[in-house]
Scaffold this motif. Sequence first.
Motif, PDB file in Angstrom:
ATOM      1  N   GLN A 135       0.822  -1.105  -0.039  1.00  0.00           N
ATOM      2  CA  GLN A 135      -0.004  -0.036   0.142  1.00  0.00           C
ATOM      3  C   GLN A 135       0.871   1.178   0.012  1.00  0.00           C
ATOM      4  N   VAL A 136       0.771   2.056  -0.990  1.00  0.00           N
ATOM      5  CA  VAL A 136       1.291   3.440  -1.049  1.00  0.00           C
ATOM      6  C   VAL A 136       0.536   4.274  -0.105  1.00  0.00           C
ATOM      7  N   LEU A 137       1.154   5.160   0.670  1.00  0.00           N
ATOM      8  CA  LEU A 137       0.696   6.150   1.712  1.00  0.00           C
ATOM      9  C   LEU A 137       1.381   7.405   1.516  1.00  0.00           C
ATOM     10  N   GLY A 138       0.700   8.218   1.980  1.00  0.00           N
ATOM     11  CA  GLY A 138       1.142   9.785   2.366  1.00  0.00           C
ATOM     12  C   GLY A 138       0.933   9.960   3.843  1.00  0.00           C
ATOM     13  N   ILE A 139       0.959  11.584   3.952  1.00  0.00           N
ATOM     14  CA  ILE A 139       0.400  11.986   5.117  1.00  0.00           C
ATOM     15  C   ILE A 139      -0.050  13.602   4.772  1.00  0.00           C
ATOM     16  N   GLY A 140      -1.159  13.687   5.305  1.00  0.00           N
ATOM     17  CA  GLY A 140      -1.859  14.972   4.925  1.00  0.00           C
ATOM     18  C   GLY A 140      -1.458  15.869   6.135  1.00  0.00           C
ATOM     19  N   GLY A 141      -1.637  17.011   5.755  1.00  0.00           N
ATOM     20  CA  GLY A 141      -1.136  18.279   6.637  1.00  0.00           C
ATOM     21  C   GLY A 141      -1.577  18.106   7.875  1.00  0.00           C
ATOM     22  N   ASP A 142      -2.905  17.452   8.150  1.00  0.00           N
ATOM     23  CA  ASP A 142      -3.303  17.326   9.343  1.00  0.00           C
ATOM     24  C   ASP A 142      -3.206  16.047  10.158  1.00  0.00           C
ATOM     25  N   GLY A 143      -2.172  15.389   9.480  1.00  0.00           N
ATOM     26  CA  GLY A 143      -1.848  13.935   9.916  1.00  0.00           C
ATOM     27  C   GLY A 143      -2.794  12.871   9.368  1.00  0.00           C
ATOM     28  N   HIS A 144      -3.675  13.224   8.209  1.00  0.00           N
ATOM     29  CA  HIS A 144      -4.414  12.127   7.919  1.00  0.00           C
ATOM     30  C   HIS A 144      -3.444  11.105   7.273  1.00  0.00           C
ATOM     31  N   ALA A 146      -4.730   8.218   4.365  1.00  0.00           N
ATOM     32  CA  ALA A 146      -5.835   8.331   3.244  1.00  0.00           C
ATOM     33  C   ALA A 146      -6.863   9.409   3.814  1.00  0.00           C
ATOM     34  N   PHE A 147      -7.946   9.530   3.769  1.00  0.00           N
ATOM     35  CA  PHE A 147      -8.762  10.498   4.253  1.00  0.00           C
ATOM     36  C   PHE A 147      -9.325  10.283   5.727  1.00  0.00           C
ATOM     37  N   ASN A 148      -8.476   9.427   6.373  1.00  0.00           N
ATOM     38  CA  ASN A 148      -9.057   9.396   7.698  1.00  0.00           C
ATOM     39  C   ASN A 148      -8.482  10.695   8.744  1.00  0.00           C
ATOM     40  N   GLU A 149      -9.372  11.268   8.872  1.00  0.00           N
ATOM     41  CA  GLU A 149      -9.196  12.686   9.498  1.00  0.00           C
ATOM     42  C   GLU A 149      -8.974  12.578  10.927  1.00  0.00           C
ATOM     43  N   PRO A 150      -8.298  13.524  11.544  1.00  0.00           N
ATOM     44  CA  PRO A 150      -8.147  13.124  13.152  1.00  0.00           C
ATOM     45  C   PRO A 150      -9.405  12.688  13.755  1.00  0.00           C
ATOM     46  N   GLY A 151      -9.149  11.852  14.705  1.00  0.00           N
ATOM     47  CA  GLY A 151     -10.297  11.371  15.499  1.00  0.00           C
ATOM     48  C   GLY A 151     -10.743  10.008  14.803  1.00  0.00           C
ATOM     49  N   SER A 152     -10.537   9.860  13.777  1.00  0.00           N
ATOM     50  CA  SER A 152     -10.938   8.403  12.985  1.00  0.00           C
ATOM     51  C   SER A 152     -10.293   7.243  13.792  1.00  0.00           C
ATOM     52  N   SER A 153     -11.256   6.265  13.999  1.00  0.00           N
ATOM     53  CA  SER A 153     -10.732   5.398  15.000  1.00  0.00           C
ATOM     54  C   SER A 153      -9.856   4.304  14.344  1.00  0.00           C
ATOM     55  N   PRO A 224       3.350  10.232  20.206  1.00  0.00           N
ATOM     56  CA  PRO A 224       2.334   9.115  20.582  1.00  0.00           C
ATOM     57  C   PRO A 224       1.704   8.681  19.428  1.00  0.00           C
ATOM     58  N   VAL A 225       1.217   7.375  19.720  1.00  0.00           N
ATOM     59  CA  VAL A 225       0.201   6.963  18.713  1.00  0.00           C
ATOM     60  C   VAL A 225      -1.066   7.464  19.155  1.00  0.00           C
ATOM     61  N   THR A 226      -1.845   8.010  18.262  1.00  0.00           N
ATOM     62  CA  THR A 226      -2.842   8.945  18.574  1.00  0.00           C
ATOM     63  C   THR A 226      -3.887   8.974  17.387  1.00  0.00           C
ATOM     64  N   THR A 227      -5.219   8.931  17.795  1.00  0.00           N
ATOM     65  CA  THR A 227      -6.144   9.130  16.421  1.00  0.00           C
ATOM     66  C   THR A 227      -6.132  10.661  16.259  1.00  0.00           C
ATOM     67  N   ASP A 228      -5.243  11.570  16.926  1.00  0.00           N
ATOM     68  CA  ASP A 228      -5.311  12.961  16.622  1.00  0.00           C
ATOM     69  C   ASP A 228      -4.388  13.079  15.155  1.00  0.00           C
ATOM     70  N   VAL A 229      -3.603  11.930  15.384  1.00  0.00           N
ATOM     71  CA  VAL A 229      -2.673  12.168  14.069  1.00  0.00           C
ATOM     72  C   VAL A 229      -2.796  10.796  13.481  1.00  0.00           C
ATOM     73  N   THR A 230      -3.661  10.483  12.551  1.00  0.00           N
ATOM     74  CA  THR A 230      -4.131   9.126  12.126  1.00  0.00           C
ATOM     75  C   THR A 230      -2.748   8.448  11.650  1.00  0.00           C
ATOM     76  N   ALA A 231      -1.950   8.994  10.763  1.00  0.00           N
ATOM     77  CA  ALA A 231      -0.954   8.372  10.450  1.00  0.00           C
ATOM     78  C   ALA A 231       0.203   7.858  11.302  1.00  0.00           C
TER      79      ALA A 231
END
Length: 256
Positions: A135-144, A146-153, A224-231
């Motif tokens: 799986q190729v991945l990036g990271i969004g400016g808000d840490g997402h 894919a499009f799993n935005e902050p708070g995604s489980s 920390p591993v956190t859903t605030d930064v899903t990556a």
Amino acid sequence: MKIIIKDNYQQLSKLAASIIADLVREKPNCVLGFATGATPIGTYHELARLHKEEGLDFSKVTSFNLDEYLGITMDLKLPYELDQSYARFMYEELFKRINIKPENTHVPFGLAQNPEEFCIEYEKMIKDAGGIDLQVLGIGGDGHWAFNEPGSSFDSRTRVEYLTQKTVDDNYEAFYKKAGVSKEDMPRKALTMGIATILESRRALMLVSGSSKADIIAKALEGPVTTDVTASAIQIYKGDATVILDKAAASKLKNF
Ligand code: PGA
């Protein structure tokens, strides 16, 4: 997790493409997961060069993309700059340049009549294909991721997701502005693979370029591993994970 720092974007792209190409040669019927955005474009063009000049064969490859805006899909009648769908992006930047079979490529369908049902079907299609080998991945400016935005489980599967203002702003600057689309008219929702879907892939290849990503990738890799930064879920990835950064993106890492 393997972290590799290259001098510049061109070298990052060359290395990423060579990792994907090695897998395609080793396992011609592999299942690749693709990402969109500015970062993987160099990798895709290098794969196209390897196809053209070295005969890299994609005829048996299957692919699944991470995400798509809800409400749009590819329209080849439009000039590319006016078609912001990720399906079009993949067609222009990779698929039309290589010999992958169109029927073997999958991008979430942004015009699905019943998006929730479609998402369940997309998960099933990935499973039926045997799962994603790489799986190729990036990271969004808000840490997402894919499009799993902050708070995604971290248990999330493919679903409809609301985009954050930061994501809308970043995508506006990178893509929509050029097309003359106003921010108000940009898609605010997307279909995205979930974090759990991504974590099930056998290998992850995360690409990060540019100083604008330096702070957020340092948080994702060293915080920390956190859903605030899903990556940051890359830290709990059980498969074989490689992160390739250019020097600018790596500038805030403490341990390198
Ligand atoms: P970018 O997007 O490659 O355009 O920076 C990455 C992402 O949003 O995941």
